[in-house]
Motif scaffolding. Structure first.
Motif, PDB file in Angstrom:
ATOM      1  N   THR A 197     -15.091  -8.509  19.510  1.00 61.11           N
ATOM      2  CA  THR A 197     -15.417  -7.758  18.296  1.00 61.11           C
ATOM      3  C   THR A 197     -14.243  -7.800  17.332  1.00 61.11           C
ATOM      4  OG1 THR A 197     -16.761  -6.217  19.603  1.00 61.11           O
ATOM      5  CG2 THR A 197     -16.154  -5.524  17.373  1.00 61.11           C
ATOM      6  N   PHE A 198     -14.521  -8.088  16.049  1.00 61.59           N
ATOM      7  CA  PHE A 198     -13.492  -8.090  15.018  1.00 61.59           C
ATOM      8  C   PHE A 198     -13.975  -7.323  13.797  1.00 61.59           C
ATOM      9  CE2 PHE A 198     -11.382 -12.176  16.606  1.00 61.59           C
ATOM     10  CZ  PHE A 198     -10.291 -11.485  17.094  1.00 61.59           C
ATOM     11  N   SER A 199     -13.077  -6.585  13.188  1.00 55.98           N
ATOM     12  CA  SER A 199     -13.384  -5.934  11.924  1.00 55.98           C
ATOM     13  C   SER A 199     -13.213  -6.938  10.783  1.00 55.98           C
ATOM     14  CB  SER A 199     -12.467  -4.725  11.703  1.00 55.98           C
ATOM     15  OG  SER A 199     -11.110  -5.118  11.762  1.00 55.98           O
ATOM     16  N   ALA A 200     -13.579  -6.539   9.577  1.00 54.91           N
ATOM     17  CA  ALA A 200     -13.580  -7.447   8.431  1.00 54.91           C
ATOM     18  C   ALA A 200     -12.171  -7.857   8.027  1.00 54.91           C
ATOM     19  CB  ALA A 200     -14.289  -6.787   7.253  1.00 54.91           C
ATOM     20  N   ILE A 201     -12.085  -9.043   7.462  1.00 55.76           N
ATOM     21  CA  ILE A 201     -10.851  -9.526   6.842  1.00 55.76           C
ATOM     22  C   ILE A 201     -10.890  -9.149   5.357  1.00 55.76           C
ATOM     23  CG2 ILE A 201      -9.696 -11.648   6.055  1.00 55.76           C
ATOM     24  CD1 ILE A 201     -10.306 -12.849   8.777  1.00 55.76           C
ATOM     25  N   THR A 202      -9.768  -8.744   4.819  1.00 56.24           N
ATOM     26  CA  THR A 202      -9.681  -8.410   3.397  1.00 56.24           C
ATOM     27  C   THR A 202      -8.865  -9.485   2.689  1.00 56.24           C
ATOM     28  OG1 THR A 202      -9.771  -6.049   3.902  1.00 56.24           O
ATOM     29  CG2 THR A 202      -8.990  -6.671   1.718  1.00 56.24           C
ATOM     30  N   ALA A 203      -9.414 -10.014   1.607  1.00 54.64           N
ATOM     31  CA  ALA A 203      -8.729 -11.097   0.891  1.00 54.64           C
ATOM     32  C   ALA A 203      -8.798 -10.878  -0.613  1.00 54.64           C
ATOM     33  CB  ALA A 203      -9.363 -12.443   1.239  1.00 54.64           C
ATOM     34  N   SER A 204      -7.768 -11.367  -1.301  1.00 51.53           N
ATOM     35  CA  SER A 204      -7.746 -11.362  -2.766  1.00 51.53           C
ATOM     36  C   SER A 204      -8.053 -12.762  -3.265  1.00 51.53           C
ATOM     37  CB  SER A 204      -6.366 -10.932  -3.279  1.00 51.53           C
ATOM     38  OG  SER A 204      -6.125  -9.583  -2.995  1.00 51.53           O
ATOM     39  N   ASP A 208      -7.949 -10.783  -7.544  1.00 58.02           N
ATOM     40  CA  ASP A 208      -6.494 -10.632  -7.591  1.00 58.02           C
ATOM     41  C   ASP A 208      -6.048 -10.181  -8.982  1.00 58.02           C
ATOM     42  OD1 ASP A 208      -3.835 -10.714  -7.126  1.00 58.02           O
ATOM     43  OD2 ASP A 208      -3.700 -12.863  -6.761  1.00 58.02           O
ATOM     44  N   ARG A 209      -5.156  -9.167  -8.995  1.00 58.13           N
ATOM     45  CA  ARG A 209      -4.582  -8.695 -10.256  1.00 58.13           C
ATOM     46  C   ARG A 209      -3.071  -8.853 -10.265  1.00 58.13           C
ATOM     47  NH1 ARG A 209      -7.753  -3.101 -11.841  1.00 58.13           N
ATOM     48  NH2 ARG A 209      -9.852  -3.963 -11.979  1.00 58.13           N
ATOM     49  N   GLY A 210      -2.577  -9.824  -9.501  1.00 54.50           N
ATOM     50  CA  GLY A 210      -1.151 -10.093  -9.499  1.00 54.50           C
ATOM     51  C   GLY A 210      -0.455  -9.594  -8.253  1.00 54.50           C
ATOM     52  N   LEU A 211       0.820  -9.996  -8.113  1.00 55.00           N
ATOM     53  CA  LEU A 211       1.595  -9.695  -6.920  1.00 55.00           C
ATOM     54  C   LEU A 211       1.733  -8.199  -6.676  1.00 55.00           C
ATOM     55  CD1 LEU A 211       3.403 -10.608  -4.565  1.00 55.00           C
ATOM     56  CD2 LEU A 211       5.324 -10.627  -6.179  1.00 55.00           C
ATOM     57  N   GLU A 212       1.999  -7.436  -7.716  1.00 54.18           N
ATOM     58  CA  GLU A 212       2.204  -6.001  -7.543  1.00 54.18           C
ATOM     59  C   GLU A 212       0.972  -5.339  -6.952  1.00 54.18           C
ATOM     60  OE1 GLU A 212       3.221  -1.992 -10.180  1.00 54.18           O
ATOM     61  OE2 GLU A 212       3.614  -3.991 -11.012  1.00 54.18           O
ATOM     62  N   ARG A 213      -0.210  -5.731  -7.486  1.00 56.37           N
ATOM     63  CA  ARG A 213      -1.452  -5.150  -6.988  1.00 56.37           C
ATOM     64  C   ARG A 213      -1.702  -5.562  -5.539  1.00 56.37           C
ATOM     65  NH1 ARG A 213      -4.466  -1.012  -6.230  1.00 56.37           N
ATOM     66  NH2 ARG A 213      -6.541  -1.585  -5.527  1.00 56.37           N
ATOM     67  N   CYS A 214      -1.410  -6.836  -5.169  1.00 59.02           N
ATOM     68  CA  CYS A 214      -1.608  -7.308  -3.792  1.00 59.02           C
ATOM     69  C   CYS A 214      -0.698  -6.546  -2.830  1.00 59.02           C
ATOM     70  CB  CYS A 214      -1.329  -8.812  -3.693  1.00 59.02           C
ATOM     71  SG  CYS A 214      -2.702  -9.843  -4.246  1.00 59.02           S
ATOM     72  N   GLN A 215       0.554  -6.324  -3.243  1.00 53.20           N
ATOM     73  CA  GLN A 215       1.466  -5.583  -2.390  1.00 53.20           C
ATOM     74  C   GLN A 215       0.997  -4.140  -2.207  1.00 53.20           C
ATOM     75  OE1 GLN A 215       5.181  -6.203  -4.458  1.00 53.20           O
ATOM     76  NE2 GLN A 215       5.740  -7.944  -3.180  1.00 53.20           N
ATOM     77  N   GLN A 216       0.484  -3.548  -3.292  1.00 55.67           N
ATOM     78  CA  GLN A 216      -0.008  -2.176  -3.195  1.00 55.67           C
ATOM     79  C   GLN A 216      -1.245  -2.102  -2.304  1.00 55.67           C
ATOM     80  OE1 GLN A 216       1.564   0.646  -4.623  1.00 55.67           O
ATOM     81  NE2 GLN A 216       0.238   1.477  -3.035  1.00 55.67           N
ATOM     82  N   MET A 217      -2.108  -3.135  -2.375  1.00 53.96           N
ATOM     83  CA  MET A 217      -3.283  -3.181  -1.497  1.00 53.96           C
ATOM     84  C   MET A 217      -2.865  -3.195  -0.041  1.00 53.96           C
ATOM     85  SD  MET A 217      -5.928  -5.815  -3.313  1.00 53.96           S
ATOM     86  CE  MET A 217      -6.851  -5.953  -1.796  1.00 53.96           C
ATOM     87  N   PHE A 218      -1.853  -4.023   0.279  1.00 55.24           N
ATOM     88  CA  PHE A 218      -1.381  -4.089   1.656  1.00 55.24           C
ATOM     89  C   PHE A 218      -0.864  -2.724   2.114  1.00 55.24           C
ATOM     90  CE2 PHE A 218       2.141  -4.502   4.650  1.00 55.24           C
ATOM     91  CZ  PHE A 218       1.515  -5.173   5.692  1.00 55.24           C
ATOM     92  N   ALA A 219      -0.077  -2.067   1.266  1.00 47.95           N
ATOM     93  CA  ALA A 219       0.461  -0.749   1.608  1.00 47.95           C
ATOM     94  C   ALA A 219      -0.656   0.266   1.803  1.00 47.95           C
ATOM     95  CB  ALA A 219       1.428  -0.275   0.524  1.00 47.95           C
ATOM     96  N   ASP A 220      -1.666   0.235   0.916  1.00 49.36           N
ATOM     97  CA  ASP A 220      -2.766   1.189   1.006  1.00 49.36           C
ATOM     98  C   ASP A 220      -3.621   0.953   2.244  1.00 49.36           C
ATOM     99  OD1 ASP A 220      -1.916   2.342  -1.322  1.00 49.36           O
ATOM    100  OD2 ASP A 220      -3.427   1.398  -2.594  1.00 49.36           O
ATOM    101  N   LEU A 221      -3.872  -0.338   2.560  1.00 49.70           N
ATOM    102  CA  LEU A 221      -4.706  -0.658   3.718  1.00 49.70           C
ATOM    103  C   LEU A 221      -4.066  -0.213   5.023  1.00 49.70           C
ATOM    104  CD1 LEU A 221      -5.935  -4.222   2.670  1.00 49.70           C
ATOM    105  CD2 LEU A 221      -7.394  -2.230   3.041  1.00 49.70           C
ATOM    106  N   ASN A 222      -2.737  -0.187   5.070  1.00 51.18           N
ATOM    107  CA  ASN A 222      -2.043   0.153   6.303  1.00 51.18           C
ATOM    108  C   ASN A 222      -1.502   1.576   6.327  1.00 51.18           C
ATOM    109  OD1 ASN A 222      -1.678  -2.459   8.098  1.00 51.18           O
ATOM    110  ND2 ASN A 222      -1.474  -3.096   5.959  1.00 51.18           N
TER     111      ASN A 222
END
Length: 366
Positions: A72-79, A144-158
């Motif tokens: 069993t695997f949960s979803a992958i999140t991608a930009s 994708d809305r740029g590097l800053e947004r991707c980094q914030q997504m990673f922080a929020d997801l974890n």
């Protein structure tokens, strides 16, 4: 400039924080081709997430291959870094334009925000079992809305990700032989029945439980090897006999079962219900069975356990062994030193490795 070619994904469109995202299914064989990991050679400040821990990948891949019928695997999140468009199917009130196809420019770049270890492990598993490539995994796409947004997504997801306690992992694990045996003992053994905390791996002062499921699990792993664990009936019989013999020599365990002491009082004043001592006792049990010739009288062999002073106040014995600065310790050396003291008390010889650790400990005390 955009590519005249595009990827097409059947998808469901949703909205979070006022922006669209899309959920689709992706064949496993396409994961490695579509989704790349952010360049690990870049400085952390220029990456969208942490580096891959490559030591984790083979373990996850083995899990897939070994449980190909039930993994069993949960979803992958991608930009998606590139042009996207969504074509809704129908315009009635039932789907509200939510179902349709997601068109992604073929020059676009997919960056995994969450699930990079799953992606790499799936790729490794498919190399061994190519037929898995036709199975699918859910993917959540964000534009994708740029590097800053991707980094914030990673922080929020974890941010709110909490790893389940070891006890809960054991409780819900039906693949592992040691976990199954641990749960069986917790339900059937008079020593542990109704005294096992199955969800948490630490006990509060007011808890009515005396042991944690994870502590018993690690004690069983110390006592039995993999070959012994394969025979469930024999392993269960062996463990039941041993732990009942141990329990007969520790009065406080009996008092808790009889209601003459509370579990909290025992844990506060004595060390024998803590994980380190259970593991040490499991190791003692393994040694007893290995060194016995013929039938083993467990109650006679373990009789002198009753004479051990398990009190926390007995710092002369337990400080540096089971405790450091008055607090319970649980590294491999402490387990060995605690095991050594139990062995000495019941007259069991130390192994060369145990003797080396004991000699170093004695020298440091002088």
């Amino acid at each position: 400039m955009t590519s005249p070619f595009s990827y097409t994904f059947p998808a469901i469109r949703g909205v979070q924080a006022g922006r669209e995202y899309y959920v689709s299914m992706c064949p496993l064989r396409l994961l490695a081709k579509l989704f790349v990991f952010d360049n690990e050679e870049l400085m952390p400040e220029l990456r969208a997430q942490r580096s891959i821990n490559r030591s984790r990948i083979p373990e996850i891949a083995r899990y897939i291959v070994s449980n190909s019928g039930s993994y069993t695997f949960s979803a992958i999140t991608a930009s998606i870094d590139g042009k996207v468009s969504f074509d809704a199917v129908g315009e009635d009130d039932t789907n509200h334009y939510r179902m349709g196809t997601l068109q992604v420019d073929m020059d676009a770049k997919f960056i995994v925000n969450d699930g990079q270890h799953r992606r790499a492990a799936i790729q490794m598993a498919i190399e061994e079992r190519p037929e898995l490539g036709d199975e699918t995994i859910a993917v959540v796409f964000f534009h994708d809305r740029g590097l800053e947004r991707c980094q914030q997504m990673f922080a929020d997801l974890n941010r709110h990700a909490i790893k389940p306690s070891p006890s809960l992992n054991i409780l819900y694990n039906h693949r592992n032989a040691a976990a199954s045996l641990t749960k069986h003992l917790g339900l059937t053994s008079p020593v542990f029945r109704n005294l096992i905390e199955s969800e948490r791996s630490s006990l509060s002062k007011r808890s009515r439980k005396l042991f944690t499921l994870s502590a018993l699990h690690f004690a069983i792993l110390e006592m039995l090897n993999e070959e012994e664990l394969e025979d469930f009936s024999a392993a269960a019989k062996k463990c039941s006999e041993f732990w009942e013999a141990v329990g007969d020599q520790i009065p406080e365990w009996i008092y808790v079962r009889e209601g003459r002491m509370t579990a909290g009082e025992v844990r506060q004043d004595f060390i024998h219900s803590h994980a380190i001592v259970l593991q040490a006792l499991g190791r003692v049990g393994k040694s007893l069975y290995q060194t016995s010739s013929g039938s083993l009288d467990l109650r006679l062999a373990l009789k002198k356990i009753r004479d051990i002073d398990w009190s926390r106040a007995n710092a002369a014995t337990w400080e540096g062994r089971a405790m450091i600065g008055g607090r319970m310790a649980k590294n491999s050396q402490n387990i060995t030193l605690t095991c050594n003291e139990i062995k000495r008390s019941i007259g069991l010889a130390l192994t060369p490795e145990e003797q080396a650790i004991e000699s170093a400990f004695t020298a440091a005390r002088q």
